[in-house]
Design a protein around this motif. Structure first.
Motif, PDB file in Angstrom:
ATOM      1  N   CYS B  14       0.940  -1.239  -0.017  1.00 34.17           N
ATOM      2  CA  CYS B  14      -0.208  -0.201   0.574  1.00 34.17           C
ATOM      3  C   CYS B  14       1.114   1.317   0.090  1.00 34.17           C
ATOM      4  N   CYS B  43      -4.139   0.613  -1.098  1.00 35.48           N
ATOM      5  CA  CYS B  43      -4.537   0.389   0.028  1.00 35.48           C
ATOM      6  C   CYS B  43      -4.940  -1.121  -0.440  1.00 35.48           C
ATOM      7  N   SER B  44      -4.261  -2.115   1.338  1.00 29.80           N
ATOM      8  CA  SER B  44      -4.019  -2.701   1.115  1.00 29.80           C
ATOM      9  C   SER B  44      -5.117  -3.696   0.434  1.00 29.80           C
ATOM     10  N   ARG B  46      -7.068  -2.388  -1.884  1.00 31.62           N
ATOM     11  CA  ARG B  46      -7.233  -2.425  -3.477  1.00 31.62           C
ATOM     12  C   ARG B  46      -7.116  -4.149  -3.724  1.00 31.62           C
ATOM     13  N   GLY B  67       0.413  -3.998   4.529  1.00 30.78           N
ATOM     14  CA  GLY B  67      -0.080  -2.457   4.893  1.00 30.78           C
ATOM     15  C   GLY B  67       0.118  -2.301   5.711  1.00 30.78           C
ATOM     16  N   CYS B  73      -4.928   2.488   8.856  1.00 34.94           N
ATOM     17  CA  CYS B  73      -4.805   2.197   7.383  1.00 34.94           C
ATOM     18  C   CYS B  73      -5.417   4.019   7.090  1.00 34.94           C
ATOM     19  N   ASN B  79      -7.513  -2.022   5.806  1.00 37.73           N
ATOM     20  CA  ASN B  79      -6.315  -2.772   5.935  1.00 37.73           C
ATOM     21  C   ASN B  79      -7.957  -4.773   7.183  1.00 37.73           C
ATOM     22  N   THR B  82      -8.604  -5.901   4.599  1.00 35.70           N
ATOM     23  CA  THR B  82      -8.223  -7.259   3.394  1.00 35.70           C
ATOM     24  C   THR B  82      -7.588  -8.456   4.886  1.00 35.70           C
TER      25      THR B  82
END
Ligand code: SF4
Ligand code: SF4
Ligand code: FES
Lengths: 387, 141
Positions: B14, B43-44, B46, B67, B73, B79, B82
């Motif tokens: 990220c 961002c993780s 994503r 992340g 975050c 996250n 995530t």
């Protein structure tokens, strides 16, 4: 479904549960608790059934609330009807338990609107594989009559998904028709939600019959089916282990994506796997082929199926539409049901309930549920060490 | 002459934390393996589960997902999502007998250059131990 009601209304059903449901629907419209009904009706050619939103009750004469086949998953029909919201009419929809469960998944995905819908379910004996039926509808009808006559969840001549289905009875519908284990001449009309109670009340149906006997029958049958499901899916698991297992399972896959097209849960207008971004440049393809020494076309079948597992196994209701639609007889539903039985408990989720619990990938817990925690704790452990 | 195995580890980082952490490792002249192929994401969260699957099935020897620490975050709760996405992929890998150990999640803040270097080294070593991803050879995949 929890014990909503301990009582139901026993009604006469000399001509079987299907006719009893029809009589009930007529009465509902007469008493103005519903303006229209959504039921399967045999098509004029006589070789299939279609969902019809019936407003002229004379059409009900040709309807088959308990139809032998499932050409279109009921949740999909209900989605077409209510995707843009509800109208003036109250619709009573008669669907199989798996169709109602899929409906609740779609409700959580904002794809259906149940504001003006009364959901009616029934003890489902199973459905005939659609392709078998289409080949010889006369034989299919006979087969289904035999299935109905047996008066319980069928063990053969129905879709493989039905053979291992343990959610064949009451789900979170509004009204349920229980008939397994009842004498041939009666069925139980069971209110299963506040709305169901209200509807039956407005229809003047008195619920004063004990349903304990029926419940006991159902839980006995259920136990048997759960055992069957576990045993079958344990076998399925063995066939899909490792890349080679997956390649073997899907080796006949022609990449038609029918399994996805008929799945009630796959509602996306454009699936990633059919999209432009999933298409690769010639350089990339050549590069891959070069590295491997060759490359099959169409490629990415395993990615398609495993990708779908990540996207929708949490909502899979094991309706078996995918297997029914697969032109090369891959047991897609068994693979997805196997996965559903792993992913859903991992997130402490059960698909198909009207429980207001959001889909697992649409929520999170700051302190995660045990199975998720177990997986991410490697990262969280570092966290602790770092502090 | 025997060829030494240099793995390819697709690494989604990220932009706000882990990528910056990796950058810091670089500017601080800390060694981390060339196996790490960083892909910057906003961002993780994503990273759709399919990205991870795709990297694996296309032959990445490892897939790394980095992340911000939980609670940190940039998008506040990305996250947390995530974690769930990573968990479902892991679960599916395990249930299908695929090598779930080739997938790794880690939280690395923008100031944790040394941590990035350490985790990257550890994970790379583990992947070297495991050897090549067999997906690389499957022409029918
Ligand atoms: S994956 Fe198959 S069994 Fe599961 S909900 Fe979709 S069509 Fe039904
Ligand atoms: S329906 Fe059958 S052949 Fe078509 S994509 Fe699905 S598994 Fe493959
Ligand atoms: S921005 Fe770093 S995890 Fe969301």
């Amino acid at each position: 479904m929890n014990d909503f009601a301990a009582l139901g209304a026993k009604i006469k059903a000399a001509d079987g549960p299907g006719e009893a449901i029809k009589a009930f629907l007529r009465q509902a419209v007469e008493k103005k608790v519903a303006d229209a009904v959504l039921v399967p009706v045999k098509v004029p050619a006589g070789n299939s059934y279609a969902w019809i939103l019936v407003t002229d009750m004379s059409i009900l004469d040709d309807a088959s609330p308990v139809a032998p086949v499932m050409p279109v998953q009921g949740a999909k029909a209900l989605k077409s009807l209510t995707r843009k919201g509800h109208g003036e009419l109250t619709v009573m929809a008669v669907m199989r338990p798996c169709e109602i469960r899929a409906t609740f998944e779609l409700l959580k995905l904002n794809q259906v609107n149940l504001e003006k819908v009364v959901l009616v379910s029934y003890d489902c004996p199973g459905a005939i594989p659609f392709r078998d039926y289409v080949k010889d509808p006369g034989f299919g009808e006979k087969n289904f009559q035999a299935v109905m006559a047996a008066g319980g969840p069928a063990e053969k001549n129905v879709k493989p998904a039905c053979v291992i289905c343990d959610e064949f009875s009451r789900v979170d519908s509004d009204i349920h028709f229980g008939w397994f284990g009842e004498s041939g001449s009666s069925v139980l009309v069971i209110p299963s939600s506040d709305r169901g109670v209200e509807v039956l009340g407005s229809m003047g149906m008195e619920c004063s019959d004990d349903i304990a006997g029926w419940k006991k029958t159902i839980s006995g049958l259920k136990e048997k089916k759960t055992g069957k499901r576990t045993a079958t899916l344990t076998e399925t698991a063995k066939t899909i282990q490792g890349l080679d297992g997956l390649l073997g399972t899907f080796s006949e896959c022609i990449g038609c994506h029918n399994c996805m097209a008929v799945c009630p849960i796959c509602y996306c207008r454009q699936c990633y796997f059919d999209s432009e971004v999933a298409k690769k440049t010639p350089d990339f393809i050549l590069e891959t082929a070069k590295k491997r020494g060759g490359l099959a076309f169409p490629s990415d079948r395993v990615m398609f199926h495993t990708g779908r597992m990540t996207h929708m196994s949490l909502s899979c209701v094991s309706c078996g539409m995918c297997t029914d639609a697969c032109p090369v007889d891959i047991h897609v539903a068994e693979v997805f049901s196997y996965m559903a039985d792993i992913t859903q408990p991992a997130f402490e989720y059960t698909a198909g309930r009207n429980d207001g619990v959001p889909l697992p990938l649409r929520k999170y817990e700051e302190k995660e549920v045990p199975q998720v925690h177990e997986i991410v704790k490697e990262a969280e452990g570092e966290e602790a060490a770092h502090e | 002459m025997e060829k030494t195995f240099v793995p390819r580890i697709t690494s989604f980082l990220c932009t706000w934390c882990s990528y910056t952490g990796a950058d810091l490792a670089g500017t601080g002249r800390m060694q981390y393996p060339t196996a790490i192929i960083p892909i910057k994401v906003m961002c993780s969260s994503r990273v759709d589960p399919v990205f991870i699957l795709k990297a694996y099935l296309k032959g990445s020897d490892g897939v790394f997902l980095g992340g911000c620490h939980p609670g940190d975050c940039h998008y506040e709760v990305g996250n947390y999502h995530t974690r769930r996405r990573f968990a479902i992929v892991k679960k599916i890998f395990e249930s299908l007998g695929l090598e779930a150990e080739r997938l790794r999640l880690s939280w690395i803040s923008a100031s944790e250059g040394p941590k990035f270097a350490r985790v990257a080294n550890e994970f790379t070593e583990k992947i070297i131990e495991m050897g090549e991803n067999e997906a690389k050879k499957k022409i029918f995949l």
